[in-house]
Structure formats: structure tokens, C-alpha cells
Write a protein that holds these residues in place. Structure first.
Motif, PDB file in Angstrom:
ATOM      1  N   PRO A   1     -27.266 -16.897 -47.578  1.00 24.76           N
ATOM      2  CA  PRO A   1     -26.289 -15.805 -47.620  1.00 24.76           C
ATOM      3  C   PRO A   1     -26.806 -14.603 -46.846  1.00 24.76           C
ATOM      4  N   ALA A   2     -25.878 -13.723 -46.478  1.00 24.49           N
ATOM      5  CA  ALA A   2     -26.265 -12.563 -45.670  1.00 24.49           C
ATOM      6  C   ALA A   2     -26.117 -11.247 -46.412  1.00 24.49           C
ATOM      7  N   ASP A   3     -25.681 -11.254 -47.687  1.00 27.69           N
ATOM      8  CA  ASP A   3     -25.401  -9.992 -48.362  1.00 27.69           C
ATOM      9  C   ASP A   3     -26.651  -9.145 -48.551  1.00 27.69           C
ATOM     10  N   GLY A   4     -27.803  -9.791 -48.852  1.00 24.08           N
ATOM     11  CA  GLY A   4     -29.046  -9.034 -49.006  1.00 24.08           C
ATOM     12  C   GLY A   4     -29.458  -8.365 -47.702  1.00 24.08           C
ATOM     13  N   ILE A   5     -29.260  -9.055 -46.595  1.00 24.60           N
ATOM     14  CA  ILE A   5     -29.609  -8.495 -45.284  1.00 24.60           C
ATOM     15  C   ILE A   5     -28.691  -7.321 -44.954  1.00 24.60           C
ATOM     16  N   VAL A   6     -27.415  -7.465 -45.263  1.00 25.12           N
ATOM     17  CA  VAL A   6     -26.469  -6.381 -45.011  1.00 25.12           C
ATOM     18  C   VAL A   6     -26.848  -5.143 -45.813  1.00 25.12           C
ATOM     19  N   ARG A   7     -27.256  -5.332 -47.076  1.00 23.84           N
ATOM     20  CA  ARG A   7     -27.673  -4.192 -47.903  1.00 23.84           C
ATOM     21  C   ARG A   7     -28.913  -3.520 -47.325  1.00 23.84           C
ATOM     22  N   ALA A   8     -29.831  -4.339 -46.817  1.00 26.65           N
ATOM     23  CA  ALA A   8     -31.065  -3.777 -46.267  1.00 26.65           C
ATOM     24  C   ALA A   8     -30.802  -2.933 -45.024  1.00 26.65           C
ATOM     25  N   LEU A   9     -29.742  -3.229 -44.310  1.00 23.97           N
ATOM     26  CA  LEU A   9     -29.440  -2.513 -43.067  1.00 23.97           C
ATOM     27  C   LEU A   9     -28.442  -1.380 -43.264  1.00 23.97           C
ATOM     28  N   ALA A  10     -27.953  -1.227 -44.488  1.00 20.40           N
ATOM     29  CA  ALA A  10     -26.827  -0.330 -44.711  1.00 20.40           C
ATOM     30  C   ALA A  10     -27.118   1.105 -44.311  1.00 20.40           C
ATOM     31  N   GLY A  11     -28.350   1.576 -44.457  1.00 15.74           N
ATOM     32  CA  GLY A  11     -28.644   2.967 -44.148  1.00 15.74           C
ATOM     33  C   GLY A  11     -29.012   3.239 -42.709  1.00 15.74           C
TER      34      GLY A  11
ATOM     35  N   GLY B   1     -25.787   3.365 -36.944  1.00 17.09           N
ATOM     36  CA  GLY B   1     -25.065   2.358 -36.169  1.00 17.09           C
ATOM     37  C   GLY B   1     -24.956   1.023 -36.855  1.00 17.09           C
ATOM     38  N   ALA B   2     -25.212   0.975 -38.179  1.00 24.03           N
ATOM     39  CA  ALA B   2     -25.200  -0.307 -38.893  1.00 24.03           C
ATOM     40  C   ALA B   2     -23.845  -1.000 -38.816  1.00 24.03           C
ATOM     41  N   GLU B   3     -22.783  -0.212 -38.655  1.00 27.94           N
ATOM     42  CA  GLU B   3     -21.454  -0.826 -38.596  1.00 27.94           C
ATOM     43  C   GLU B   3     -21.258  -1.668 -37.343  1.00 27.94           C
ATOM     44  N   ARG B   4     -22.128  -1.495 -36.363  1.00 24.62           N
ATOM     45  CA  ARG B   4     -22.034  -2.278 -35.130  1.00 24.62           C
ATOM     46  C   ARG B   4     -22.951  -3.498 -35.124  1.00 24.62           C
ATOM     47  N   PHE B   5     -23.795  -3.613 -36.163  1.00 24.28           N
ATOM     48  CA  PHE B   5     -24.718  -4.746 -36.220  1.00 24.28           C
ATOM     49  C   PHE B   5     -23.946  -6.032 -36.499  1.00 24.28           C
ATOM     50  N   THR B   6     -24.454  -7.126 -35.979  1.00 30.39           N
ATOM     51  CA  THR B   6     -23.861  -8.434 -36.234  1.00 30.39           C
ATOM     52  C   THR B   6     -24.780  -9.226 -37.142  1.00 30.39           C
ATOM     53  N   VAL B   7     -24.324  -9.462 -38.376  1.00 32.15           N
ATOM     54  CA  VAL B   7     -25.083 -10.246 -39.352  1.00 32.15           C
ATOM     55  C   VAL B   7     -24.208 -11.401 -39.798  1.00 32.15           C
ATOM     56  N   LEU B   8     -24.688 -12.599 -39.610  1.00 29.43           N
ATOM     57  CA  LEU B   8     -23.890 -13.794 -39.886  1.00 29.43           C
ATOM     58  C   LEU B   8     -24.566 -14.663 -40.933  1.00 29.43           C
ATOM     59  N   PRO B   9     -23.792 -15.166 -41.902  1.00 26.52           N
ATOM     60  CA  PRO B   9     -24.372 -16.003 -42.959  1.00 26.52           C
ATOM     61  C   PRO B   9     -24.274 -17.489 -42.639  1.00 26.52           C
ATOM     62  N   SER B  10     -25.208 -18.255 -43.172  1.00 25.34           N
ATOM     63  CA  SER B  10     -25.080 -19.714 -43.150  1.00 25.34           C
ATOM     64  C   SER B  10     -24.461 -20.228 -44.440  1.00 25.34           C
ATOM     65  N   LEU B  11     -24.550 -19.413 -45.511  1.00 25.01           N
ATOM     66  CA  LEU B  11     -23.949 -19.754 -46.793  1.00 25.01           C
ATOM     67  C   LEU B  11     -23.200 -18.544 -47.314  1.00 25.01           C
ATOM     68  N   GLY B  12     -22.216 -18.779 -48.175  1.00 25.13           N
ATOM     69  CA  GLY B  12     -21.450 -17.688 -48.736  1.00 25.13           C
ATOM     70  C   GLY B  12     -22.266 -16.886 -49.733  1.00 25.13           C
ATOM     71  N   SER B  13     -21.846 -15.633 -49.945  1.00 22.95           N
ATOM     72  CA  SER B  13     -22.512 -14.760 -50.898  1.00 22.95           C
ATOM     73  C   SER B  13     -22.160 -15.160 -52.323  1.00 22.95           C
ATOM     74  N   ALA B  14     -22.929 -14.624 -53.266  1.00 19.90           N
ATOM     75  CA  ALA B  14     -22.717 -14.965 -54.674  1.00 19.90           C
ATOM     76  C   ALA B  14     -21.371 -14.481 -55.183  1.00 19.90           C
ATOM     77  N   ASP B  15     -20.827 -13.435 -54.559  1.00 18.04           N
ATOM     78  CA  ASP B  15     -19.571 -12.867 -55.039  1.00 18.04           C
ATOM     79  C   ASP B  15     -18.345 -13.445 -54.347  1.00 18.04           C
ATOM     80  N   THR B  16     -18.511 -14.551 -53.659  1.00 20.74           N
ATOM     81  CA  THR B  16     -17.373 -15.194 -53.009  1.00 20.74           C
ATOM     82  C   THR B  16     -17.258 -16.631 -53.480  1.00 20.74           C
ATOM     83  N   ASP B  17     -16.037 -17.123 -53.512  1.00 19.81           N
ATOM     84  CA  ASP B  17     -15.849 -18.518 -53.920  1.00 19.81           C
ATOM     85  C   ASP B  17     -15.712 -19.438 -52.714  1.00 19.81           C
TER      86      ASP B  17
END
Length: 767
Positions: free
Chosen positions: A669-679, A682-698
Motif C-alpha cells: 500500500p502507499a498510504d504510509g508513504i503519502v503521509r510521510a510526504l504530506a508536509g 510541492g507534495a501535491e505534485r508527487f507521484t506515489v503509486l501503490p501495488s496494493l490497496g490501502s487498509a481503508d479501501t475495499d
């Protein structure tokens, strides 16, 4: 000889902008002859004294927007497009569509592709360009020949479509395009190329018009072509383009091509001088060419159920043609073989006539249906039809299977006596398609412009909605390997056709590929582990499953349990006894997950420019880089999964993400990486792609994985689509072609520059 497979077909014919529309019209008995008003003809430049003459018939089979062209697609300037013969322009577009219909992109085709084709006389140069004073006084006048001369038809198409096989312009009047098919077959059998395109094009100048009727001529006084009918008085001019793609059968089968029909044999000859005159037909020569083609094919006349005849509807030509056919068939059987001619529907297409008739016969075989012969009420008495093997069908009818495969013959005869005949057979039954292991499929679309991309999505949605026989795995494969990838791209992941149609019709912002994407693998250690998130991937992706299994076998003696029970507790046998709280099990399970995902991505052609690991992910990175062997890495992880410096990990992520053209590809999942980059700025322009879905998605893991694959392709990452296909055997299927964004390119003559042509018989016509 080895049969030749018909693997692609495209055309623009009267009343039919596509081959599918052409078949629908012909099986429904639609006559696509236009009848023009005096105002229409005067507006395009025909002299009033001609169109008001009592012997002038204002009828022809024409195509719409023949003066339009997608110049930008082919890299033409406006000037180049305007000085080009419209025949060469629409032929190039049709060649492109035919290539797409094969499901092969020439840029990735393993072999040479040839072109064999011919065209109607070029009239754009003498009647429009040279009749325009501004053109005559421009520099363009010195460079117009290669854009107009017949000699350059095939080579121009080869240049525009980047084809490396033989490119030969063929000219034999009305048999031109069927002769081209014969020559293409010979080139394939001689291994001069590995795919061959064959066809023809015919357009008049002006683009609409009628014809004069003269005593003893071939044109119908009533504006209707009635092949083999007692009331027929001749043919009607028609215009358009048709192109077929051919391959050796063995090659087509190996590539799981969409085989529409087979060519079993073909033959050419000439009348010689044993006839009334140069323009006259020869029964003997026609009979011989038909018999020779049947002998080459090795089939009996009794096994042929349909003949697409030359069938011009002339009082002289039809009886001679039927006599030649009867002699060639040489059988006592009567009335078993249907005969017809598409000229009744669309007129006589001159250089494109043979390819149009060939297309109708191929489609009849493909659909197992005999098309009706329209404008027919009673046989011409001179045919002596009741004494022949033939009958004229007046309604569409099923073509039942018999003791032999369905077979058809196609004839084209020309002024001057060059005769061609081809024997066709229905395609072999395809192998049963193995059910895809994937529950989701990735569809990719691209175009040169945002509008073309939107049109492509709409066209595909209509096809999926209307064709129940299309398998989504075949559609996905064809789009991935059989289409050129352009700058504006879109992708979607779907389970079935209904879901695909809904997604294709949903608004989507156009996305331009931003150049080659630099991928950085991020291995988040224990954060990668989500029980059962990769269960579908394990079931469907052989590379992933192989690497997980390998890790499980290596880790079993270290753990005393199967790490697959930790990865897939909902589906793995014996998972109830697994201790998923034991870090000695969970850390190796997270390692195996990231290791297997990394291998899967690399097998698909996604090579990391760098790797960043956290905790046990550092061991995965070292292992993927070849700095640490797998057994040692697993043993270390199974012994202080260990901790890492979170600050250093986040700093590395931020540095990598800020680099232009970089995608952070999480092996989980990529949610942890997205949180780490949030601050980060220019984080809104970063490209972060997951190989698996996050825990909060079905959303399941396979859908997420394929969506990320599509996102990487959309960002211009090179994907190995053959590796994505894996061991599956999806078919290449016929899908809508590129939606050309056409504009009008036209140089007309100066006012009054057309001279009355008189009422003599035009020289291009055939018997």
C-alpha cells in the motif's frame, strides 16, 4: 500451397464508413447509389450543358467527406495535404485502420510488412491543381508529382505507416485490387514479407457526378446496376477504398490472430487477342483463370457455395461471365451455388472493385450467411441460368455447413483482359479460449489529441455494448499489443463489459504522457503487509506466486509454519493455526510480499532507477539489487526484523519524489508513504503509486495493481505487454480503428476552368 489467412479488413465504401457498416448494408440489401440534383452537380463544377443533357444520368456510389484528411496524424503540413491526390490520402488512412484491425502494431511486428495496391486515374492534378492559377504560380507546383502520381500510392502508404516490406503499385484497370491480393499471396508464400496489405482506391474529380449513356456502352440508363437480371442495362460508377491484410496461416495461428477467412488458391491470366476487341471480354480466358485457381486450391467446384462475380450487369458481360463460370465448374450439379455482385449495392469501383467484392465474400464466410443480390427480379434469358450450377439469391439466407468447409470464389475482370480469380474458405474454428485467471482487466487507449482520445473511448464503448461475443481479456490484450501508443492516454480497470462501458462513458480529463517515467521502488517493510490483500494476485500472476512459494519453502524450517498462511489467512489451507502476531512470521511474510511484487514489476518491464527500503524492506532492496542472496536475507529477517531510521527513510523518500519525472512505486500500500510526504513543499505534485490497496479501501489487490500498471503506462513508462499476458492465450480481436480528426484540404480549379467532357465513354470502365 500453405493457405493464406485474411487477418485484417478495412474500407470506406458507398453508404458505409466502415467494413462493419458495409456488411450490414449488403446483408440487408441496401442500395447505396446516390442520385444528385442539378444544383449539387453545378455547385461542384459540372457544366450545365452536360448535366442537363437527356443522356446524362446523375447517379453514382460515393463516399462522404472524401476531401477530408487527418493531416496532423500523418505529419503533413497544410500545403502537403492540399496538393495530395485525395485517393492517396484516404488510402493511407485505410491502411492504418487495416493494420489496427489485425491487432498488430507495425512498430512491434516481428517481420516485414508489404503493400500491394492500385488506384483510379489521378484527376486531382490535371483538373484541380493545374487548373488553378495560384497553384501553377507557386513553388508547390514543382513538388506535387509524388503526392499525385500512381507510382507512389504503395510507397507513400509504406512511408507514412513505417512498413519495411515490398511496396508495389499495381495497375490492371478494374481487376487491379484483386490482382494485388494475388501478388500479396505470392509474396507471402515466397517469404518476401510476413504480412501483406492489398487493396485499391478510386475517387473521381469532382467528388460527385454522374455519367453519360451511349449506345453500346456499359452504363445503366436508369441509374441502377442489376447483375444477371433480365432488365439490366449496365453498371453504375462507384467510388471508395478497401484494403485487406494477409498472413501465412501458420504465422496467424501462432499469434492467435483474428482470422476472417482463408485464401486457398488464386490465379491470373489475360485474354490475349482471341476476342472481338480490346475492350471485349473472353469467356475462354475467364473460364481458364477460374479453373486454374480451383486447381491451385485443390478443391472441387461442388464444394463452392458462393461466387462473388465481376457482375457488371451489362447485357454482354453477364452472359459471357456465367458461361465461363459454368465451363470452369464442369459439373452436372445444378442450382446449388449462389452468385452475386456487390456492384448492385455500391456501383463499380474500378481499381477498388476487386477488393470490395473480396471483402463481401470474406464477410459472407465469416458470418456464415449468403448476402442477397438486389435489383434482381428475373434472370437474363441469355444466361440460361437453369442449365448452370448457379442461382441468384434475392434474400439473405443462412449458409449451412456441409461435408466440406464453406468456400467461395471471387472474380475480377478488366478492360484489356487481365483476369483474376481467388478461392476462399471459411476460417478454421479457433481454439477454445482458456478462461482468464484475472478477475480484472486493464484497457488502455491513446490518441494524438484529446478529442481523438474521447472519440476512441466512445467508439469502444459502443462496440462493447453492441457485441456480446467480445471477451474482455481479448479486448484488453488487443489494445495493449495491437495499437500504437500516442501522447494522450487513458486507462481503466474493469471486471466485465458493462463496467467497461460505464467507465468509458464517464468523463475523464485528458492526460498527456510526460516523457519516460523514472520509477523508484519503495519497500515499506512491515507496512506492506495487509492480510489477503494480495490473494487475487497470487491466484492470477504466475511470477508473483512463484516467488511467494519460493520464499515460503525457504522460510518454513526457520518459522515452523507456512508464511502463506500469514499472507492469505482467508484462503490458505491451515491458516487457522498461523500465529500472525509473531514477528518471526509476519516480518518474513512482509519480505516475501515485497520481494514477489518487485519481481512481478520487473518482469513487466518496470525497472527501478533506485530502491528505498524501511526495516525489512532494506533487506528486500539489497536482495533485488543482487547484493544479498535470498536465503540469507530471509534468515536475517526471521531472526531483529530490526528497525530503521525513520528520519532517514522519509528524507530519502522526499528527495526521490522531488526529482522531475519520478514515480514512487510502493511494493505494498502507499498510504504510509503519502503521509510521510504530506508536509513536503510541492507534495501535491508527487507521484506515489501503490501495488496494493490501502487498509481503508475495499478495492482488491489485483485491481489496484493493474490500475497502477495503467498509470505507469499513461505516464509513458515502457511496458512489456507480452510479459503482462504471461502464459494466457488471448486472441487479437477486431476493434474500432483510430478516430481520425479530419479537416477539409482542397484546391479547386479557377471558376470556369472545367471544359465540357462530351458524352464519349470514359476510358476507365470495364466490361
Amino acid at each position: 500451397m500453405e493457405p493464406i489467412a485474411v487477418v485484417g479488413l478495412s474500407g470506406r465504401l458507398p453508404g458505409a464508413p466502415t467494413i462493419d457498416a458495409f456488411w450490414q448494408n449488403t446483408r440487408d440489401g441496401v442500395e447505396s447509389i446516390s442520385h444528385f440534383t442539378s444544383e449539387q452537380l453545378t455547385e461542384v463544377g459540372w457544366p450545365k450543358e452536360m448535366i442537363t443533357h437527356p443522356d446524362y444520368v446523375p447517379a453514382a456510389g460515393v463516399i462522404e467527406n472524401a476531401d477530408h484528411f487527418d493531416a496532423d496524424f500523418f505529419g503533413y503540413t497544410r500545403e502537403q495535404a492540399e496538393i495530395s491526390d485525395p485517393q492517396q490520402r484516404i488510402f493511407a488512412e485505410t491502411v492504418w485502420h487495416t493494420l489496427e484491425d489485425t491487432g498488430h502494431d507495425p512498430a512491434r511486428f516481428d517481420g516485414a510488412i508489404g503493400v500491394y495496391a492500385g488506384q483510379f486515374a489521378n484527376k486531382y492534378l490535371p483538373l484541380n491543381l493545374l487548373a488553378n492559377a495560384r497553384f501553377r504560380g507557386s513553388m508547390s507546383a514543382f513538388s506535387a508529382r509524388p503526392y499525385n502520381d500512381k507510382d507512389f500510392l504503395a510507397t507513400r502508404a509504406a512511408y507514412l505507416c513505417d512498413l519495411r516490406g515490398p511496396a508495389m503499385t499495381v495497375q490492371s484497370a478494374c481487376s487491379t485490387s484483386l490482382v494485388a491480393v494475388h501478388l500479396a499471396c505470392q509474396a507471402l508464400l515466397g517469404h518476401e514479407c510476413d504480412m501483406a496489405l492489398a487493396g485499391g482506391v478510386a475517387l473521381p474529380i469532382p467528388l460527385i457526378g454522374g455519367y453519360p449513356v451511349v449506345a453500346g456502352g456499359i452504363f445503366a440508363r436508369d441509374g441502377h446496376c442489376r447483375p444477371f437480371d433480365a432488365s439490366s442495362s449496365g453498371t453504375v460508377p462507384g467510388y471508395g477504398v478497401a484494403v485487406v491484410a494477409l498472413r501465412r496461416l501458420s504465422d496467424a495461428l501462432a499469434d492467435n490472430d483474428n482470422i476472417r477467412a482463408l485464401i486457398l488458391g488464386s490465379a491470373l491470366n489475360n485474354d490475349g487477342s482471341a476476342k472481338f476487341g480490346f475492350n471485349a471480354p473472353s469467356m475462354q480466358a475467364q473460364s481458364e483463370v477460374i479453373a486454374t485457381a480451383q486447381a491451385v486450391a485443390g478443391v472441387s467446384a461442388e464444394s463452392i457455395g458462393y461466387v462473388e462475380a465481376h457482375g457488371t450487369g451489362t447485357p454482354l458481360g453477364d452472359p459471357i461471365e456465367l458461361a465461363g463460370l459454368t465451363k470452369a465448374f464442369n459439373t452436372q450439379e445444378r442450382g446449388y451455388c449462389a452468385i452475386g455482385s456487390t456492384k448492385a449495392n455500391i456501383g463499380h469501383l474500378d481499381a477498388a472493385a476487386g477488393a470490395a467484392g473480396f471483402a463481401r465474400a470474406v464477410l459472407a464466410l465469416q458470418h456464415a450467411e449468403i448476402p442477397p443480390s438486389i435489383n434482381y427480379e428475373a434472370p437474363n434469358p441469355a444466361l440460361l441460368l437453369e442449365r448452370t450450377p448457379f442461382y441468384v439469391p434475392t434474400t439473405a439466407r443462412p449458409w449451412p455447413s456441409g461435408a466440406t468447409p464453406r468456400r467461395a470464389g471471387v472474380s475480377a475482370f478488366a478492360v484489356g483482359g487481365t483476369n483474376a480469380h481467388i478461392v476462399l474458405e471459411e476460417a478454421p474454428a479457433p481454439e477454445p479460449a482458456a478462461e482468464s485467471a484475472r478477475e480484472h482487466h486493464l484497457l488502455v487507449l491513446s490518441a494524438r489529441t484529446p478529442q481523438a482520445l474521447a472519440d476512441a473511448a466512445a467508439n469502444l464503448a459502443r462496440r462493447l455494448e453492441s457485441d456480446d461475443d467480445l471477451d474482455l481479456a481479448d479486448v484488453a490484450h488487443t489494445l495493449q499489443v495491437g495499437r500504437r501508443a500516442f501522447a494522450h492516454r487513458r486507462h481503466l480497470v474493469c471486471r466485465d463489459r458493462a463496467e467497461a462501458v460505464a467507465a468509458l462513458r464517464a468523463p475523464a480529463p485528458p492526460t498527456a504522457a510526460a516523457g519516460t517515467r523514472r520509477s523508484v521502488f519503495v519497500l515499506p517493510g512491515a507496512d506492506a503487509l495487509r492480510p489477503d490483500a494480495a490473494a487475487q494476485i497470487y491466484r492470477s500472476e504466475a511470477v508473483f506466486a512463484r516467488e511467494v512459494d519460493h520464499c515460503a519453502e525457504l522460510a518454513r524450517p526457520l518459522l515452523g509454519q507456512d508464511l502463506r498462511a500469514v499472507l492469505f489467512p482467508g484462503t490458505w489451507n491451515g491458516a487457522d493455526g498461523a500465529d500472525r502476531t509473531d514477528p518471526r512470521a509476519t516480518a518474513p511474510a512482509a519480505f516475501a510480499l515485497q520481494w514477489a511484487l518487485g519481481h512481478l514489476w520487473q518482469s513487466w518491464g518496470v525497472r527501478p532507477a533506485a530502491m528505498i527500503g524501511d526495516g525489512g524492506g532494506e533487506h528486500v532492496a539489497a536482495c533485488l539489487a543482487g547484493d544479498l542472496d535470498l536465503p540469507t536475507a530471509l534468515a536475517r529477517v526471521a531472526a531483529d526484523p530490526g528497525a530503521t531510521d525513520a528520519t532517514a527513510f522519509v528524507a530519502a523518500l522526499r528527495e526521490a519524489a522531488a526529482a522531475p519525472g519520478t514515480a514512487l512505486l510502493a511494493m505494498g500500500p502507499a498510504d504510509g508513504i503519502v503521509r510521510a510526504l504530506a508536509g513536503q513543499d510541492g507534495a501535491e505534485r508527487f507521484t506515489v503509486l501503490p501495488s496494493l490497496g490501502s487498509a481503508d479501501t475495499d478495492r482488491d489487490g489485483l485491481a489496484t495493481l493493474l490500475d497502477t500498471l495503467g498509470a505507469l503506462w499513461q505516464a509513458a513508462t515502457d511496458i512489456d505487454w507480452d510479459a503482462v499476458r504471461g502464459t494466457a492465450r488471448p486472441r487479437r480481436v477486431s476493434l474500432p480503428g483510430y478516430p481520425f480528426q479530419r479537416s477539409r484540404y482542397w484546391i479547386g480549379p479557377d471558376t470556369g476552368s472545367y471544359e465540357p467532357l462530351g458524352l464519349e465513354e470514359p476510358s476507365w470502365t470495364s466490361h
